[in-house]
Design a protein around this motif. Structure first.
Motif, PDB file in Angstrom:
ATOM      1  N   GLU A   1     -10.135   2.684  -9.039  1.00 59.66           N
ATOM      2  CA  GLU A   1      -9.586   4.039  -8.887  1.00 59.66           C
ATOM      3  C   GLU A   1      -9.430   4.426  -7.421  1.00 59.66           C
ATOM      4  O   GLU A   1      -8.699   5.353  -7.093  1.00 59.66           O
ATOM      5  CB  GLU A   1     -10.500   5.046  -9.573  1.00 59.66           C
TER       6      GLU A   1
ATOM      7  N   LEU B   1      -1.050   8.127  10.758  1.00 63.50           N
ATOM      8  CA  LEU B   1      -1.485   8.518   9.420  1.00 63.50           C
ATOM      9  C   LEU B   1      -2.744   7.711   9.129  1.00 63.50           C
ATOM     10  O   LEU B   1      -2.747   6.486   9.252  1.00 63.50           O
ATOM     11  CB  LEU B   1      -0.401   8.193   8.394  1.00 63.50           C
TER      12      LEU B   1
ATOM     13  N   TYR C   1     -10.945   5.827  -3.623  1.00 62.71           N
ATOM     14  CA  TYR C   1     -11.857   6.901  -3.221  1.00 62.71           C
ATOM     15  C   TYR C   1     -11.323   8.258  -3.647  1.00 62.71           C
ATOM     16  O   TYR C   1     -10.139   8.420  -3.905  1.00 62.71           O
ATOM     17  CB  TYR C   1     -12.055   6.890  -1.704  1.00 62.71           C
ATOM     18  N   ARG C   2     -12.219   9.219  -3.682  1.00 59.11           N
ATOM     19  CA  ARG C   2     -11.834  10.595  -3.974  1.00 59.11           C
ATOM     20  C   ARG C   2     -11.065  11.161  -2.764  1.00 59.11           C
ATOM     21  O   ARG C   2     -11.304  10.791  -1.626  1.00 59.11           O
ATOM     22  CB  ARG C   2     -13.104  11.417  -4.262  1.00 59.11           C
ATOM     23  N   ASN C   3     -10.138  12.078  -3.027  1.00 55.68           N
ATOM     24  CA  ASN C   3      -9.407  12.750  -1.948  1.00 55.68           C
ATOM     25  C   ASN C   3     -10.353  13.614  -1.120  1.00 55.68           C
ATOM     26  O   ASN C   3     -11.345  14.073  -1.669  1.00 55.68           O
ATOM     27  CB  ASN C   3      -8.314  13.649  -2.540  1.00 55.68           C
ATOM     28  N   PRO C   4     -10.065  13.884   0.158  1.00 56.09           N
ATOM     29  CA  PRO C   4      -8.913  13.425   0.916  1.00 56.09           C
ATOM     30  C   PRO C   4      -8.969  11.931   1.226  1.00 56.09           C
ATOM     31  O   PRO C   4      -9.959  11.438   1.751  1.00 56.09           O
ATOM     32  CB  PRO C   4      -8.973  14.231   2.220  1.00 56.09           C
ATOM     33  N   THR C   5      -7.875  11.249   0.886  1.00 54.13           N
ATOM     34  CA  THR C   5      -7.739   9.830   1.177  1.00 54.13           C
ATOM     35  C   THR C   5      -6.707   9.597   2.274  1.00 54.13           C
ATOM     36  O   THR C   5      -6.585   8.481   2.762  1.00 54.13           O
ATOM     37  CB  THR C   5      -7.314   9.059  -0.082  1.00 54.13           C
ATOM     38  N   LEU C   6      -5.962  10.642   2.618  1.00 53.05           N
ATOM     39  CA  LEU C   6      -4.978  10.512   3.697  1.00 53.05           C
ATOM     40  C   LEU C   6      -5.014  11.741   4.577  1.00 53.05           C
ATOM     41  O   LEU C   6      -5.169  12.859   4.083  1.00 53.05           O
ATOM     42  CB  LEU C   6      -3.561  10.403   3.131  1.00 53.05           C
TER      43      LEU C   6
ATOM     44  N   THR D   1     -13.010  13.874   7.996  1.00 51.97           N
ATOM     45  CA  THR D   1     -12.094  14.453   7.005  1.00 51.97           C
ATOM     46  C   THR D   1     -11.987  13.584   5.761  1.00 51.97           C
ATOM     47  O   THR D   1     -11.999  14.098   4.642  1.00 51.97           O
ATOM     48  CB  THR D   1     -10.690  14.627   7.625  1.00 51.97           C
TER      49      THR D   1
ATOM     50  N   VAL E   1      -7.567   5.006   1.052  1.00 54.64           N
ATOM     51  CA  VAL E   1      -7.262   5.146  -0.375  1.00 54.64           C
ATOM     52  C   VAL E   1      -8.272   4.332  -1.181  1.00 54.64           C
ATOM     53  O   VAL E   1      -8.690   4.743  -2.267  1.00 54.64           O
ATOM     54  CB  VAL E   1      -5.809   4.691  -0.652  1.00 54.64           C
TER      55      VAL E   1
ATOM     56  N   GLY F   1       0.809  -1.220   0.000  1.00 54.85           N
ATOM     57  CA  GLY F   1       0.000   0.000   0.000  1.00 54.85           C
ATOM     58  C   GLY F   1       0.833   1.257   0.000  1.00 54.85           C
ATOM     59  O   GLY F   1       0.327   2.353  -0.192  1.00 54.85           O
ATOM     60  N   ILE F   2       2.140   1.101   0.222  1.00 49.04           N
ATOM     61  CA  ILE F   2       3.030   2.259   0.274  1.00 49.04           C
ATOM     62  C   ILE F   2       3.842   2.306  -1.016  1.00 49.04           C
ATOM     63  O   ILE F   2       4.518   1.337  -1.352  1.00 49.04           O
ATOM     64  CB  ILE F   2       3.984   2.164   1.479  1.00 49.04           C
TER      65      ILE F   2
ATOM     66  N   SER G   1      -6.978   1.282  -4.550  1.00 44.75           N
ATOM     67  CA  SER G   1      -6.742   1.644  -5.947  1.00 44.75           C
ATOM     68  C   SER G   1      -5.645   0.736  -6.498  1.00 44.75           C
ATOM     69  O   SER G   1      -4.637   0.498  -5.840  1.00 44.75           O
ATOM     70  CB  SER G   1      -6.337   3.115  -6.064  1.00 44.75           C
TER      71      SER G   1
END
Lengths: 261, 303
Positions: free
Chosen positions: B55, B70, B57-62, B208, B74, B24-25, B77
């Motif tokens: 794709e 953190l 999720y739409r941002n904000p994803t982090l 958020t 996401v 994921g990173i 995707s």
């Protein structure tokens, strides 16, 4: 969260949205912020202005849900700002040629001011499809000497007729240019890269990719092995050398699939 | 005198050092995985790959939380198994220590992903049984020992590559689930995935993240991960890969003492790729000081 202090219409599609943010006001030219338009999107934007009093701005063209909302921003609206992030442009006394197209002028404006302050020779080419698409002509006129500012339009409605790359190429051949700086459509930047490398001139470009985190975690913003959020958004010729199958050719969509730039 | 060796072997695999890039990173592309390995990771786990492109999720994803964590949603995707297989085919012959993380909605989908990827050159699979923020493919799978058993069994029947089951910390049944995975053919366990969490912005008064719920990683979860690894080490015999909030050598050693044979790092990448070299150096210095010659000598010493 920050409050929008003003929203200035720059041309028929582009707006500059101002806000106060102390951290962003300590940015260096070419750095970006993650802008959050609550309920819509969070997206990376180059800082187009920042001053010592904390007044900052981003310059936005509507292309997605967040930027589409942002151009409508009104004084007092809340927006989220994270940053500034990324590697800035090199500011030194090299003879500089700045070439921008469309909203690509945004990071080049604070760069031009910083280079002039540093004492180097600075020439600027502003390109646009047509006269109403040009950005920051007035601001650049205040930043650099009149004889060093050049305008091109694809359709010839203002300034030189043709692409900014054509004018830049002849300037690189005729003048002593130490470094080319560019931001704008990636195909334009790739062409300038090829011209600069052939001419043996240093090259720095501010690129754009979809970003989620902005801090080197999510891996969405790759150009080859470069993470644009940390290694960029300003990449130099050395960074780009191993990424030429992507630079100006391909980018990845949000799923990671390649699509054309 | 020969210095301490960082080499590790687990589940029949050999790595230059115990550090791994966590799934994921950055690892959504092969160039990014390669860069992690070139920067000093002993191996690198890809972002989780599913059957179809997603794709996310739409941002904000982090979002960074105030407790040193953190938070992300996401949304898995990924380019889909077919395109990722193509990308992997480009590094054939280079023998890179890449592990592919996969996810799916059940044994059938997991099997189809394996069928598409399996002929490519990579070392092992990590089964993502624990994404806390995507419905139908995460904790619904990973919190039910019977479903976990059926997924591991299905994947086991399709591939000879080693399997690591990545476990969720968001359940009191982690030992039961680990046992089910091992009994069904998992060669090892990765513990743990992110902790289900949320952040609310006091100005907008709403969550958020676009997806509202996300998974917490980083400093905030390290002690939680450590306890799970310690517990699992006492209950199962297969190697454990530790994951959760490791960002320096001390954290990595702590996890190995708890029972981890290797240690994944993810959120720590905010320090840049150089973090792998820094942590490796720190581990070597510690080993020298404590007179350990091999990493294996430290594993489980906390018990």
């Amino acid at each position: 969260m920050r409050r929008v202090t003003k929203n200035v219409r720059e041309n028929r599609t582009i707006n500059t949205v101002y806000f106060n943010d102390e951290e962003s006001s300590r940015a260096r030219p070419g750095q970006f912020v993650m802008v959050w338009e609550p309920g819509y999107d969070e997206f990376p934007m180059s800082l187009s202005n920042y001053d010592s009093k904390g007044l900052c701005s981003v310059t936005v063209k509507p292309w997605g849900p967040g930027s589409g909302e942002m151009v409508k921003a009104r004084r007092g609206d809340l927006i989220g700002i994270r940053g500034p992030y990324g590697r800035p442009f090199t500011v030194d006394k090299s003879s500089a040629l700045l070439v921008g197209g469309g909203t690509g002028l945004a990071p080049l404006l604070p760069l031009a001011k910083a280079l002039v302050k540093e004492g180097g020779r600075v020439a600027v080419v502003i390109g646009g499809r047509s006269k109403p698409d040009l950005l920051f002509e007035e601001q650049m006129r205040r930043a650099v000497r009149r004889k060093n500012l050049f305008i091109t339009t694809d359709d010839g409605t203002y300034g030189h007729k043709g692409f900014p790359t054509d004018l830049a190429e002849s300037m690189i051949k005729e003048r002593r240019v130490g470094r080319v700086y560019t931001c704008g459509p990636e195909i334009m930047m790739r062409k300038l890269y090829d011209i600069s490398v052939t001419a043996g001139v240093e090259f720095e470009a501010s690129l754009e990719r979809g970003m989620k985190c902005g801090i080197g975690i999510c891996g969405s913003c790759t150009v080859g092995k470069n993470l644009l959020c940390r290694d960029g958004a300003v990449l130099d010729a050395k960074d780009l050398k191993d990424s030429l199958d992507e630079f100006g050719v391909l980018q990845r969509d949000q799923s990671g699939r390649y699509i054309k730039v | 005198m020969v210095g301490p060796s960082l080499r590790v072997s687990l589940a029949g695999l050999r790595f230059e050092n115990p550090l791994m890039l966590a799934s994921g990173i950055v690892g959504v592309t092969v160039p990014s995985l390669t860069r992690a390995i070139d920067s000093g990771a002993g191996s690198a786990v890809s972002k989780s790959i599913g059957l179809e492109p997603r794709e996310g999720y739409r941002n904000p994803t982090l979002v960074a939380t105030q407790d040193g964590g953190l938070l992300n949603a996401v949304g898995l995707s990924n380019p889909g198994a077919r395109i990722f297989a193509e990308e992997l085919s480009e590094v054939r012959g280079r023998h890179l220590p890449i592990i592919v993380s996969i996810f799916g909605g059940g044994p059938v989908e997991f099997s189809r992903v394996v069928d598409i990827l399996d002929s490519q050159e990579f070392l092992a699979y990590e089964l993502n049984l624990s994404c806390p923020h995507v419905e139908g493919v995460g904790t619904e799978i990973g919190h039910d020992p019977e479903v976990v058993a059926s997924v591991v069994k299905a994947v086991r029947s399709r591939t000879k590559k080693p399997l690591f089951a990545k476990l969720s910390p968001n359940t009191h049944k982690i030992v039961e689930i680990a046992r089910a995975a091992v009994a069904s053919g998992a060669d090892g366990l990765t513990a743990v995935n992110t902790v289900r969490a949320m952040a609310i912005n006091v100005e907008t008064t709403k969550p958020t993240l676009t997806h509202k719920y996300g998974g917490l990683s980083g400093d905030a979860i390290r002690s939680i991960a450590l306890a799970k690894i310690y517990e699992l080490y006492e209950e199962v015999k297969v190697p454990i890969i530790g994951c959760g909030g490791v960002s320096n050598w001390e954290h990595a050693v702590e996890m190995m003492l708890a029972g981890a044979s290797a240690v994944e790092m993810g959120t720590a990448l905010y320090q840049g790729y150089g973090v792998f070299q820094d942590v490796n150096r720190g581990i070597v210095a510690y080993m020298r000081r404590k007179k350990f010659r091999k990493v294996q000598e430290m594993v489980g010493l906390g018990h």
